[in-house]
Structure formats: C-alpha cells, structure tokens
Write an enzyme that holds these catalytic residues in place. Structure first.
Site, PDB file in Angstrom:
ATOM      1  N   ASN A 123      -3.121  -8.120  96.803  1.00 50.00           N
ATOM      2  CA  ASN A 123      -4.356  -7.769  96.082  1.00 50.00           C
ATOM      3  C   ASN A 123      -4.136  -6.610  95.127  1.00 50.00           C
ATOM      4  O   ASN A 123      -4.872  -5.634  95.124  1.00 50.00           O
ATOM      5  CB  ASN A 123      -5.473  -7.426  97.081  1.00 50.00           C
ATOM      6  CG  ASN A 123      -6.855  -7.439  96.444  1.00 50.00           C
ATOM      7  OD1 ASN A 123      -7.069  -8.124  95.449  1.00 50.00           O
ATOM      8  ND2 ASN A 123      -7.770  -6.668  96.987  1.00 50.00           N
ATOM      9  N   ARG A 128       0.667  -2.179  88.542  1.00 54.84           N
ATOM     10  CA  ARG A 128       0.540  -1.211  89.632  1.00 54.84           C
ATOM     11  C   ARG A 128       1.586  -1.438  90.703  1.00 54.84           C
ATOM     12  O   ARG A 128       2.034  -0.488  91.345  1.00 54.84           O
ATOM     13  CB  ARG A 128      -0.860  -1.280  90.251  1.00 54.84           C
ATOM     14  CG  ARG A 128      -1.817  -0.272  89.671  1.00 54.84           C
ATOM     15  CD  ARG A 128      -2.997  -0.025  90.596  1.00 54.84           C
ATOM     16  NE  ARG A 128      -2.728   0.929  91.632  1.00 54.84           N
ATOM     17  CZ  ARG A 128      -2.829   0.685  92.931  1.00 54.84           C
ATOM     18  NH1 ARG A 128      -3.193  -0.500  93.350  1.00 54.84           N
ATOM     19  NH2 ARG A 128      -2.580   1.614  93.812  1.00 54.84           N
ATOM     20  N   ARG A 177      -2.266  -0.626 102.500  1.00 54.25           N
ATOM     21  CA  ARG A 177      -1.002  -1.297 102.818  1.00 54.25           C
ATOM     22  C   ARG A 177      -0.048  -0.362 103.557  1.00 54.25           C
ATOM     23  O   ARG A 177       0.989  -0.819 104.070  1.00 54.25           O
ATOM     24  CB  ARG A 177      -0.350  -1.793 101.538  1.00 54.25           C
ATOM     25  CG  ARG A 177      -1.282  -2.656 100.696  1.00 54.25           C
ATOM     26  CD  ARG A 177      -0.737  -2.908  99.325  1.00 54.25           C
ATOM     27  NE  ARG A 177      -1.730  -3.452  98.411  1.00 54.25           N
ATOM     28  CZ  ARG A 177      -2.569  -2.734  97.689  1.00 54.25           C
ATOM     29  NH1 ARG A 177      -2.530  -1.411  97.776  1.00 54.25           N
ATOM     30  NH2 ARG A 177      -3.459  -3.300  96.909  1.00 54.25           N
ATOM     31  N   LYS A 218       1.083 -16.171 101.893  1.00 50.32           N
ATOM     32  CA  LYS A 218       1.529 -16.014 100.506  1.00 50.32           C
ATOM     33  C   LYS A 218       2.695 -15.034 100.387  1.00 50.32           C
ATOM     34  O   LYS A 218       3.688 -15.304  99.727  1.00 50.32           O
ATOM     35  CB  LYS A 218       0.353 -15.571  99.624  1.00 50.32           C
ATOM     36  CG  LYS A 218       0.667 -15.567  98.145  1.00 50.32           C
ATOM     37  CD  LYS A 218       1.246 -14.240  97.726  1.00 50.32           C
ATOM     38  CE  LYS A 218       1.711 -14.292  96.276  1.00 50.32           C
ATOM     39  NZ  LYS A 218       2.345 -13.011  95.913  1.00 50.32           N
ATOM     40  N   ASP A 237      -0.836 -17.760  94.843  1.00 51.54           N
ATOM     41  CA  ASP A 237      -1.690 -16.605  94.579  1.00 51.54           C
ATOM     42  C   ASP A 237      -2.824 -17.056  93.675  1.00 51.54           C
ATOM     43  O   ASP A 237      -3.015 -18.252  93.462  1.00 51.54           O
ATOM     44  CB  ASP A 237      -0.876 -15.483  93.926  1.00 51.54           C
ATOM     45  CG  ASP A 237      -0.521 -15.819  92.483  1.00 51.54           C
ATOM     46  OD1 ASP A 237      -0.329 -17.012  92.186  1.00 51.54           O
ATOM     47  OD2 ASP A 237      -0.460 -14.914  91.644  1.00 51.54           O
ATOM     48  N   PHE A 278       3.816 -20.398  87.271  1.00 50.67           N
ATOM     49  CA  PHE A 278       3.113 -19.129  87.486  1.00 50.67           C
ATOM     50  C   PHE A 278       3.177 -18.259  86.234  1.00 50.67           C
ATOM     51  O   PHE A 278       2.162 -17.734  85.771  1.00 50.67           O
ATOM     52  CB  PHE A 278       3.737 -18.387  88.674  1.00 50.67           C
ATOM     53  CG  PHE A 278       3.389 -16.920  88.738  1.00 50.67           C
ATOM     54  CD1 PHE A 278       2.156 -16.501  89.200  1.00 50.67           C
ATOM     55  CD2 PHE A 278       4.319 -15.959  88.330  1.00 50.67           C
ATOM     56  CE1 PHE A 278       1.843 -15.139  89.252  1.00 50.67           C
ATOM     57  CE2 PHE A 278       4.006 -14.608  88.377  1.00 50.67           C
ATOM     58  CZ  PHE A 278       2.767 -14.205  88.836  1.00 50.67           C
TER      59      PHE A 278
END
Length: 303
Positions: A123, A128, A177, A218, A237, A278
């Site tokens: 997420n 980042r 995380r 994932k 994703d 992707f």
DNA sequence: GCCCAGGAGATGT
DNA sequence: ACATCTCATGGG
C-alpha cells in the site's frame, strides 16, 4: 554474449538489457541509484556500477569469479525471444507489451532483499518505496565505498533489523510495516528456510511465505518471482488488476481469481509477461480502458 | 481537506 | 468463503 575482463571490471556485449528500465523504472527492485548515466547498488554484499556502452554494458568492479552471480542476477541466460514466441497466440496487448519493452529483464534478486523490499511496498507508491528502502539501508545496512560513486549501503541482515527494533524502523518512515519487518526478520533468524524456497514447488513455497508477518499473497508472489526464480508466480496489485480487467478478463471479480486466470492464460512464464503488462499499464505506455469513476491522467514517472 | 499507492491483518457475516 | 476497516506516510 561476449565478456572480457580488464581493469577489475567486465565488459559485456549483450544486445538486450535496458538498465534504466530493468533496474529502476519497472519497480522490481527499488535500491538502484542512478549516478551520471550509470547505475550503482550493493547486491548480496557486492557493490557494483553498471554503465551502458555501445553494444552492451560494463560492470565494475567484477572479478571473473563474480561474473556468474551477475549473469544470474540480470537473467542474461534466458531467451526472451522464446517468450515472445510463447505469447504469440495471446491477445494483441500481450504481444504489444513485449514489443514495447525490449531490454526489460526479470531480475533474480537475493531472496532476503526481495522480501524486505516488498514488505515495504505494501500500500505504498514506487517513489516512496525507493526512498524508504534507501533510508532503511543507509541507516542499518553495511556501507560499501565505490570509486566514482561514493558510499553505498546494502540491505540490513535479519539480525540487524531485529536488533534495531520496531521503533527505529518507524523513525525511518516504515509506519505500520515496521513490526512486520521485525517479525519476519525474527522468523528468518529462527530458521525460516529462505534459501529453500527456490527449490520448492510453487504452492509449497507460497504457503511458507504467506506465513510470515507482512507477507500476503501479492507480496509473496513478488518475492517468488523476483527473488526465487519462480517465473510462474503472478503478483496481482492494483495495476495488474486494472490491466487484466481492461485487456483480458473484464468482469472477473477478486484478485485471487484474476491471479488464477493469469496463470492459466499465460502459462509457466506468466510472471515474466506480468511484468511487461504491469509496466505498460502503470506508465500508460498502453492505454487502459477507463474504469467506472477513474480518469486516466498523465502520470509523470520521471523517477 | 480528499484520494491514491506493486496490501496485510483483523473482524464480522 | 466474502466484504469491510484500519493501519502510516507522502504526493497530487
């Protein structure tokens, strides 16, 4: 492919490796730093600089005994032309994705490095993730000086992450995380069989990985694809979901079913094709059909 | 302020 | 089995 060694480095004649695309833009690794037209990082404790050349690239430093490692890391032995032929029967978007991205190769990263990277990816957006991985490595990884580049930092070992602790990781910006990273590091120090994953059958390896904190299906598929040599792993994703719905299986609900469909449609190298698709979807290189309520805006992905 | 990002885990049905 | 919430953080 021809290789010659001189001045402590390797000169490689290889027509089909796009360093920018493979190491930076395609978001399979997040720790490569671009320095004056070259690419530098520490992989498995080896600091290196990759520089595009006419008809190939250079690797410095690289002793002859290190060459097999990099050859494997960059997947240089795979015949990507064969992948194109395998996909000849598929819908036009699949062939177009392969045609549009010559030189994109799927990396074989150290399993631990892929695992840390993709736990941090959850997420989160690519920019980042890159800065977060850099912050964690700079603070906790071992330093390697490299001539003409400066100081590079490798991934911290499981023991180092564990001793750093959750609070230090939050301080670095890991957010929620942080405890996942610590928990997974602990599991690895307590004997989780990281190195055995590549030799296991896919379902068994997947089951083991998702037992780790912060690792869902994932993230596990990314680790298997980019860090264990499981070319049939098919991570889904948000972008792969949009891409599959737009180009292949409209009205199929749920990422689990989309993954299943992708694996059936695309076969034993589904994960490789997934990476091409992707990237085309995420960058807008190939057009996604506009979904309900979402505009396709031009995203500047200069990195 | 809101929405989004290479999601995971917990909870409720 | 499936839907819904919450979890940090920064950028658009």
């Amino acid at each position: 492919m021809q290789v010659s060694f001189r001045d402590g480095g390797a000169q490689v004649a290889h027509a089909s490796l796009d360093l920018q695309l493979t190491l930076v833009d395609s978001a399979q690794a997040f720790h490569w730093r671009k320095v004056a037209g070259a690419y530098a990082a520490v992989v498995d404790g080896r600091a290196v600089r990759l520089c595009p050349q006419e008809e190939g690239f250079s690797l410095t430093p690289c002793a002859p005994e290190d060459w097999p490692f990099w050859r494997r890391y960059l997947d240089l032995d795979r015949d990507y032309g064969a992948l194109v032929e395998e996909c000849a029967h598929l819908a036009p978007m699949a062939r177009q994705a392969l045609d549009r991205l010559p030189g994109l190769r799927i990396l074989n990263q150290p399993t631990w490095e892929a695992l840390v990277s993709f736990i941090l990816s959850a997420n989160n957006n690519v920019g980042r993730i890159q800065s977060l991985v850099a912050a964690v490595c700079r603070a906790l990884g071992s330093a390697h000086p490299l001539e003409g580049v400066g100081m590079l930092h490798g991934f911290p070992s499981p023991e180092r992450l564990l001793s750093a602790g959750e609070e230090a990781l939050r301080q670095l910006g890991c957010g929620y995380r942080a405890p996942y990273l610590v928990g997974t590091a602990r599991a690895v120090t307590e004997g989780f069989p990281l190195e055995a994953l590549s030799g296991m059958a896919y379902p068994e390896a997947l089951k083991r990985l998702v037992s780790l904190p912060g690792v869902g299906e994932k993230v596990a598929d990314c680790v298997l694809l980019f860090g264990c040599g499981h070319a049939d792993a098919f991570p889904v994703d948000v972008w792969v979901e949009r891409m599959m719905l737009s180009w292949f299986t409209p009205e199929l609900k749920g990422r689990k079913r989309i993954k299943q469909q992708g694996r059936v449609l695309f076969g034993p190298h589904a994960g490789l094709l997934q990476q091409y698709l992707f990237h085309c979807a995420r960058t807008g290189l190939l057009p996604l059909e506009e979904a309900e309520g979402r505009q396709i805006e031009d995203r500047g992905l200069s990195v």
